[in-house]
Write an enzyme that holds these catalytic residues in place. Structure first.
Site, short mmCIF file in Angstrom:
data_model
loop_
_atom_site.label_atom_id
_atom_site.label_comp_id
_atom_site.label_asym_id
_atom_site.label_seq_id
_atom_site.Cartn_x
_atom_site.Cartn_y
_atom_site.Cartn_z
N CYS A 1 0.97 -1.12 0.11
CA CYS A 1 0.07 -0.06 -0.08
C CYS A 1 0.72 1.18 0.06
O CYS A 1 2.05 1.24 0.80
CB CYS A 1 -0.90 0.00 1.17
SG CYS A 1 -2.13 1.44 1.41
N HIS B 1 -8.98 -3.43 -2.26
CA HIS B 1 -8.00 -2.66 -1.49
C HIS B 1 -8.63 -1.22 -1.46
O HIS B 1 -8.58 -0.66 -0.22
CB HIS B 1 -6.82 -2.56 -2.07
CG HIS B 1 -5.74 -1.85 -1.52
ND1 HIS B 1 -4.52 -2.42 -0.70
CD2 HIS B 1 -5.29 -0.69 -1.41
CE1 HIS B 1 -3.92 -1.74 -0.36
NE2 HIS B 1 -4.28 -0.30 -0.64
N GLU B 2 -9.14 -0.66 -2.48
CA GLU B 2 -9.42 0.73 -2.52
C GLU B 2 -10.65 0.91 -2.04
O GLU B 2 -10.88 1.70 -1.05
CB GLU B 2 -9.65 1.14 -4.04
CG GLU B 2 -8.24 1.17 -4.77
CD GLU B 2 -6.93 1.87 -3.90
OE1 GLU B 2 -7.26 2.81 -3.25
OE2 GLU B 2 -5.94 1.27 -4.13
#
Length: 163
Positions: free
Chosen positions: A89, A131-132
């Site tokens: 990330c 993830h987003e």
């Protein structure tokens, strides 16, 4: 517009739940342009608005040469049993850990004209979408790790020069 600085672990904006945007406003158009400019840099698969300091429901992506964005997204479908995939990330720089992700994901949102957008895919696209979306819920991928791996990850975070 411009490439914006990425906020890192510990910044309170990363823990905020994103609020919806007015898709057709000039402010949103400017945010989208900043997200697109920021995600174009090499090694970036996605950038959530919170990562550039804005707790709004928007993210950009750069997967397999396809660059785009989505506003006010929601997960419509995930398929398959979660599999461990190596993940990192931008907000937790230089570190990566095996993270459980479904092999398929579909997200529905809108564009700056208010028209429906559907993003879906497998592999890196599915991983990026999940993830987003976690970012928009105020969560970092570290929170998806199992207890033992999270302990290891947090020890690594505390040793990182940027922490």
């Amino acid at each position: 517009m411009s490439v914006r600085e990425i906020r890192v672990f510990g910044d309170p904006v990363l823990r905020e739940r994103a609020t919806p945007v007015d898709a057709t406003s000039p402010t949103t158009a400017a945010l989208v342009q900043d997200l697109l400019d920021t995600v174009r840099l090499p090694g970036r698969a996605g950038v959530a608005a919170c990562q550039i300091g804005v707790a709004k429901a928007a993210f950009s992506y750069n997967v397999d040469g396809e660059i785009g964005y989505v506003l006010n997204p929601r997960i419509d479908e995930v398929r398959g049993e979660p599999e461990l995939v190596d993940e990192g990330c931008l907000s937790v720089p230089e570190l990566g850990f095996p993270t459980p992700r479904h092999p398929f994901c579909r997200v529905i949102g809108v564009d700056t004209a208010g028209e429906e957008l559907v993003l879906e895919g497998e592999g890196l696209m599915a991983q990026m979408l999940q993830h987003e979306m976690a970012h928009l819920d105020g969560r970092l991928y570290l929170q998806a790790l199992d207890k033992e791996m999270r302990s290891i990850a947090m020890a690594e975070v505390r040793k990182a020069a940027w922490y």
